[in-house]
Write a protein that holds these residues in place. Structure first.
Motif, short mmCIF file in Angstrom:
data_model
loop_
_atom_site.label_atom_id
_atom_site.label_comp_id
_atom_site.label_asym_id
_atom_site.label_seq_id
_atom_site.Cartn_x
_atom_site.Cartn_y
_atom_site.Cartn_z
N GLU A 100 -11.82 64.98 21.65
CA GLU A 100 -11.34 64.52 22.94
C GLU A 100 -10.51 65.67 23.77
O GLU A 100 -10.74 66.00 25.00
CB GLU A 100 -10.21 63.27 23.09
CG GLU A 100 -10.96 61.98 22.89
CD GLU A 100 -9.87 61.06 22.60
OE1 GLU A 100 -10.40 59.66 22.67
OE2 GLU A 100 -8.85 61.28 21.95
N GLY A 103 -12.85 68.73 24.83
CA GLY A 103 -13.73 68.40 25.87
C GLY A 103 -14.94 68.89 25.75
O GLY A 103 -15.35 69.25 24.76
N ARG A 107 -16.38 66.23 23.03
CA ARG A 107 -16.06 64.94 23.48
C ARG A 107 -17.34 64.02 22.66
O ARG A 107 -16.93 62.84 22.74
CB ARG A 107 -16.21 64.57 24.91
CG ARG A 107 -15.02 65.24 25.57
CD ARG A 107 -14.74 65.02 26.93
NE ARG A 107 -14.39 63.44 27.13
CZ ARG A 107 -13.41 62.87 27.03
NH1 ARG A 107 -12.37 63.37 26.60
NH2 ARG A 107 -13.24 61.46 27.26
N THR A 110 -15.94 61.32 20.39
CA THR A 110 -15.56 60.15 20.70
C THR A 110 -16.64 59.05 20.65
O THR A 110 -15.93 57.62 20.75
CB THR A 110 -15.08 60.04 22.29
OG1 THR A 110 -16.08 60.23 22.98
CG2 THR A 110 -13.91 61.26 22.19
#
Length: 153
Positions: A100, A103, A107, A110
């Motif tokens: 997270e 980025g 990501r 996630t």
């Protein structure tokens, strides 16, 4: 995980067993001899364009002291720790939180949240217990300059 949740923010600063270190950014503590962890460390170095993350091998004095502070065993293959703003997470939750923060492609981690927590941690334990099947690698000798700048001892 309970040992981590019982600790307050920056509790390691008051632990005489933990050497003083710069904790102004995010810190990932992982096995410095594991090829998967070394790949993870290189991935963090590649994706962290703002250079906020530092990598701390669990085999270092600081890494060993930090995992012990949080009630983890530095020789346990499941030991993986993420520190941010004085708070700590371990296991798959640590990996997801790092993704997270990174980025972009990071990501993707996630997506693991679609799995129930118990299943995520089971998956993490299976991978961690078999991590040397992917090979061994001394993270500290990897000639990746982006990674070497982030290494803590």
């Amino acid at each position: 995980m309970a040992a981590i949740l019982d600790k307050g923010a920056y509790s390691y600063r008051d632990d005489p067993g933990v050497p003083a270190f710069d904790d102004s950014g995010q810190i990932a503590v992982m096995d410095g001899n594991c090829a998967l962890c070394s790949w993870g460390a290189r991935t963090i170095a590649r994706l962290d364009h703002m250079e906020m993350f530092r990598i701390c091998p669990v085999q270092s004095g600081t890494g060993d002291a930090l995992v012990r502070h949080y009630g983890l065993d530095p020789t346990d293959p499941e030991t993986w720790l993420f520190l941010e703003d004085g708070h700590a997470w371990s296991g798959m939750e640590a990996i997801i939180r790092i993704g997270e923060r990174l980025g972009g492609a990071g990501r993707l981690a996630t997506l693991l949240r679609i799995l129930p927590r118990g299943m995520r941690e089971w998956l993490y334990r299976r991978i961690a217990q078999n991590r040397y099947r992917f090979g061994k690698s001394d993270m500290c000798t990897i000639p990746d300059e982006k990674l070497r700048r982030r290494l803590m001892t």
